[in-house]
Design an enzyme around this catalytic site. Sequence first.
Site, PDB file in Angstrom:
ATOM      1  N   LYS A 201      -2.608  -1.740   8.019  1.00  0.00           N
ATOM      2  CA  LYS A 201      -4.054  -1.731   8.143  1.00  0.00           C
ATOM      3  C   LYS A 201      -4.504  -2.715   9.215  1.00  0.00           C
ATOM      4  O   LYS A 201      -3.997  -3.829   9.294  1.00  0.00           O
ATOM      5  CB  LYS A 201      -4.680  -2.092   6.790  1.00  0.00           C
ATOM      6  CG  LYS A 201      -6.147  -1.708   6.656  1.00  0.00           C
ATOM      7  CD  LYS A 201      -6.608  -1.904   5.219  1.00  0.00           C
ATOM      8  CE  LYS A 201      -8.046  -1.445   5.053  1.00  0.00           C
ATOM      9  NZ  LYS A 201      -8.522  -1.617   3.663  1.00  0.00           N
TER      10      LYS A 201
ATOM     11  N   ARG B  50       0.859  -1.176   0.000  1.00  0.00           N
ATOM     12  CA  ARG B  50       0.000   0.000   0.000  1.00  0.00           C
ATOM     13  C   ARG B  50       0.902   1.235   0.000  1.00  0.00           C
ATOM     14  O   ARG B  50       2.020   1.194   0.524  1.00  0.00           O
ATOM     15  CB  ARG B  50      -0.910   0.011   1.230  1.00  0.00           C
ATOM     16  CG  ARG B  50      -1.801  -1.223   1.371  1.00  0.00           C
ATOM     17  CD  ARG B  50      -2.587  -1.167   2.664  1.00  0.00           C
ATOM     18  NE  ARG B  50      -3.474  -2.326   2.829  1.00  0.00           N
ATOM     19  CZ  ARG B  50      -3.173  -3.416   3.511  1.00  0.00           C
ATOM     20  NH1 ARG B  50      -1.980  -3.524   4.099  1.00  0.00           N
ATOM     21  NH2 ARG B  50      -4.036  -4.420   3.603  1.00  0.00           N
TER      22      ARG B  50
END
Length: 325
Positions: A177, A152
């Site tokens: 996350k 990411r």
Amino acid sequence: MSEAIRPSALVHAVTQFLTHKRTLGHRYRHEAWLLQTLRRHVEQGGCRDLDAKCFGRWLTSLKDHHPNTRHKWYQIVRHFCRYRRRSEPRCFLPPDEGVPKRQPYVRPVIVNPPEIARMLGIASKLPGTKRSPLRAPALRLAIVLLYTCGLRLGELLRLTLGDVEEGGALLRIRESKFHKSRLVPLSLGATRELQAYLRQRRRAFAAYPSAPLLCNRYGGHPHPYSHFGLQFAVNRLFNAAGVQDEQGRRPRVHDLRHSFAVQALIRWYRNGGDVQSGLPKLALYMGHVSIKSSAHYLHWVPTLQRLASHRFERRFGRLVEGGVR
């Protein structure tokens, strides 16, 4: 707004809000960045505090962002203002009916290896600047890690020198996350790219474990790239390399994560691998809880269709033909 409100009221309110949320266990990194950006906009606009006029100008400045991004940011600011009203009943609150409308899910643009090669070639020729002496090698490394590791963008930006292990063959992704951390082994090519970058980085900046991996120079010191800054640079590379789909759509930076997952499946099919047993490994590598989360990134592109069909034909073609007869 009341004249009794001090110029520092917004600064105090933002700090108080973030402290409250982090006490409850939220990281609020993105929210902190957004609220600090809003605060600077208020100050640069000559406003004493956030009001309807200043907020309207801020919304106008976001017109080039995706509607879903503007929807999310509007809700974050409104949530902050609602919290602030508990102690400041007269402070500005964005109207609920002013929230930008969300748009349906956008099909990602899958990027292929030849397109990545063109992007890397263009990135290699970018001249360094006083502010960004490592512009070319940093952008090359960003593309390589986003495409070959499926990181990411936030994970990439948070990497520090201390997160590089095993001589550049392993990355430690911390507190990503859902507060998960993981180890990400690199391919031989990505390892060589990272090692080459680290050699140039040591010559340009001081090296200490907490220093950002990808950095430019700000105030004479290594400073991490901002989310918007790196996103803007990668989008320029997409444009320069002519990376687009058959409808002429340019990829988003996050589409490189989708591309990583699709290319993993393509490699398994080409190498005769067991795709089904590889899916849990892909989920683990990408930092997902289950295969179900990874399925969001797996797209039925033409190359994958062709490879899967050929495998099915080799395995069951005779049975199908026999059944027809």
